[in-house]
Write an enzyme that holds these catalytic residues in place. Structure first.
Site, mmCIF file in Angstrom:
data_model
loop_
_atom_site.group_PDB
_atom_site.id
_atom_site.type_symbol
_atom_site.label_atom_id
_atom_site.label_comp_id
_atom_site.label_asym_id
_atom_site.label_seq_id
_atom_site.Cartn_x
_atom_site.Cartn_y
_atom_site.Cartn_z
ATOM 1 C CG ASP A 189 14.830 0.376 -0.778
ATOM 2 O OD1 ASP A 189 14.702 -0.782 -1.208
ATOM 3 O OD2 ASP A 189 14.695 1.395 -1.500
ATOM 4 C CD GLU A 274 14.731 -5.973 -2.205
ATOM 5 O OE1 GLU A 274 13.879 -6.490 -2.944
ATOM 6 O OE2 GLU A 274 14.939 -4.743 -2.140
ATOM 7 C CB CYS A 327 0.062 -0.280 1.664
ATOM 8 S SG CYS A 327 -0.384 1.045 2.827
ATOM 9 C CB CYS A 330 -3.734 -1.020 4.924
ATOM 10 S SG CYS A 330 -3.478 -0.847 3.138
ATOM 11 C CB CYS A 346 -2.194 2.884 -0.006
ATOM 12 S SG CYS A 346 -3.017 1.297 0.311
ATOM 13 C CB CYS A 348 -5.538 2.561 3.538
ATOM 14 S SG CYS A 348 -3.758 2.929 3.528
ATOM 15 C CG ASP A 355 13.482 4.973 -2.793
ATOM 16 O OD1 ASP A 355 13.136 3.996 -3.479
ATOM 17 O OD2 ASP A 355 14.075 5.959 -3.262
#
Length: 398
Positions: A189, A274, A327, A330, A346, A348, A355
């Site tokens: 990233d 990306e 996330c 999950c 999150c 969860c 990042d």
């Protein structure tokens, strides 16, 4: 069967004598003139719905040399002139294949000044390089050795805006062979606070080369702005000072990117990045300078050609894939994730570094593409169906 070696260009700085500098400057001017003449002729033919190929352009060059107005083209080596016509042919091929825009005319002040010599236009022996129309070899600073027994196939002499002279030798390099295969894979990233964040959790700082030299560059640009426009000696010196500041920044940036990309390619078999639209992103006036200094496009380009050299794979994930909002534990997709949010938790219960989480999601998406051949855009949950990412995750669970 012996494996073919890849080709690599080795670039060195050299210091020409006065006579060599004059000869090369004359050659650069003739190359630019021939390129522009050929482009004008092909453009005119295009308006008449006619096409002009390389052979016809070469015949035009022969005719131009016989005219009184362009007789000076005979004073330089014919090899760089023929090569510039080949470059123009490639430019038109890319245009017709919709890989590039229509070729543009070369500017005396802004375009890159260079001349390419094929094997008939230079002499290389015992580490000494002599170009056509020159009586003595170039004074080259051999900063690194050429591969043993290397014979350059093409040589390109150039001069940058800072007034530095370079020569690039294209040779077969025995070192360019596929590296031993490995199971290592990494998600990458890119960012501004950290240049690169890896799915392993490692963060590589952004050196911000332009920011370090911003005061020096600004002073040089102010001095240039105060000089009268034209080709006066003072303005030329001021322009060269600005170019030297830019060259210093670009050299350090390129050196850092080379070291980083080489390390990543050597350590990993699969690299997932990306597919960013950098050209559109730099339209943001608040971030344009920082994005340009990070050089994300150059980083990707280096990764891709080095991966080709060494038998690695680069997977580009769709730019609309919500790597930051998803996330990695999950798979829950968060509605909003402003840029100022660097850590989040999150539902969860997993706490994420923005990042690192994005890098992990990119790696999972890349693996899903490799395993299932699916796209990497988020799939809305539907009864009895799973996204390719979740299918791949379930396969890895015991």
């Amino acid at each position: 069967m012996a494996m073919a070696h890849g080709k690599r260009a080795f670039k060195y700085r050299f210091y020409p004598t006065d006579a060599q500098a004059v000869e090369l400057s004359r050659t650069f001017g003739c190359v630019r003139k021939v390129y522009n003449l050929a482009l004008a002729a092909r453009t005119e033919a295009w308006t008449r719905q006619e096409r002009v190929n390389y052979n016809q352009s070469s015949a035009m060059l022969t005719a131009w040399k016989k005219t009184e107005e362009l007789a000076f083209l005979n004073d330089v080596s014919s090899v760089p002139l023929q090569q510039c016509l080949r470059h123009l042919q490639v430019a038109f091929t890319n245009f017709f294949a919709k890989r590039a825009k229509y070729p543009r005319f070369k500017s005396r002040k802004k375009s890159r000044t260079s001349a390419e010599y094929t094997i008939s236009g230079f002499h290389f022996r015992d580490g000494k390089l002599t170009l056509a129309k020159m009586a003595e070899p170039l004074d080259i600073r051999w900063s690194r050795p050429l591969p043993e027994g290397a014979r350059p196939s093409t040589v390109t002499a150039s001069r940058d805006a800072a007034g530095r002279w370079f020569v690039s030798l294209l040779c077969d390099d025995p070192a360019i062979v596929p590296l031993p295969a490995t199971d290592a894979a990494v998600g990458i990233d890119v960012g501004l606070n950290h240049l690169v964040t890896l799915s392993t959790g490692e963060k590589i700082a952004n050196p911000r080369h332009e920011r370090r030299d911003r005061a020096r560059l600004a002073l040089a640009q102010r001095c240039l702005a105060k000089k009268a426009k034209g080709d006066g000696a003072n303005r030329v010196k001021a322009r060269r000072k600005v170019a030297r500041a830019h060259a210093r920044i670009a050299d350090r940036r390129r050196d850092h990117l080379h070291k980083l990309t080489t390390r990543l390619v050597r350590e990993n078999q699969t690299l997932v990045i990306e597919d960013l639209a950098v050209r559109n992103m730099v339209r943001n006036r608040s971030l344009a300078r920082a994005i340009s200094d990070a050089a994300w496009s150059e980083f990707r380009s280096m990764l891709e050609y080095k991966a080709t050299w060494y038998g690695r794979e680069v997977i580009a994930v769709d730019r609309w894939f919500p790597s930051s909002k998803l996330c990695s534990t999950c798979g829950t997709l968060t509605d909003k994730m402003p840029l100022n949010v660097r850590t989040w938790t999150c539902d969860c219960g997993t706490s994420h570094d923005r990042d690192v989480n994005a890098a992990k999601n990119l790696l999972a998406a890349g693996r899903a593409v490799a395993a299932c051949g699916a796209g990497v855009r988020p799939q809305r949950s539907s009864p009895g169906r799973q996204s390719a990412m979740k299918q791949e995750a379930s396969r890895r669970e015991p």
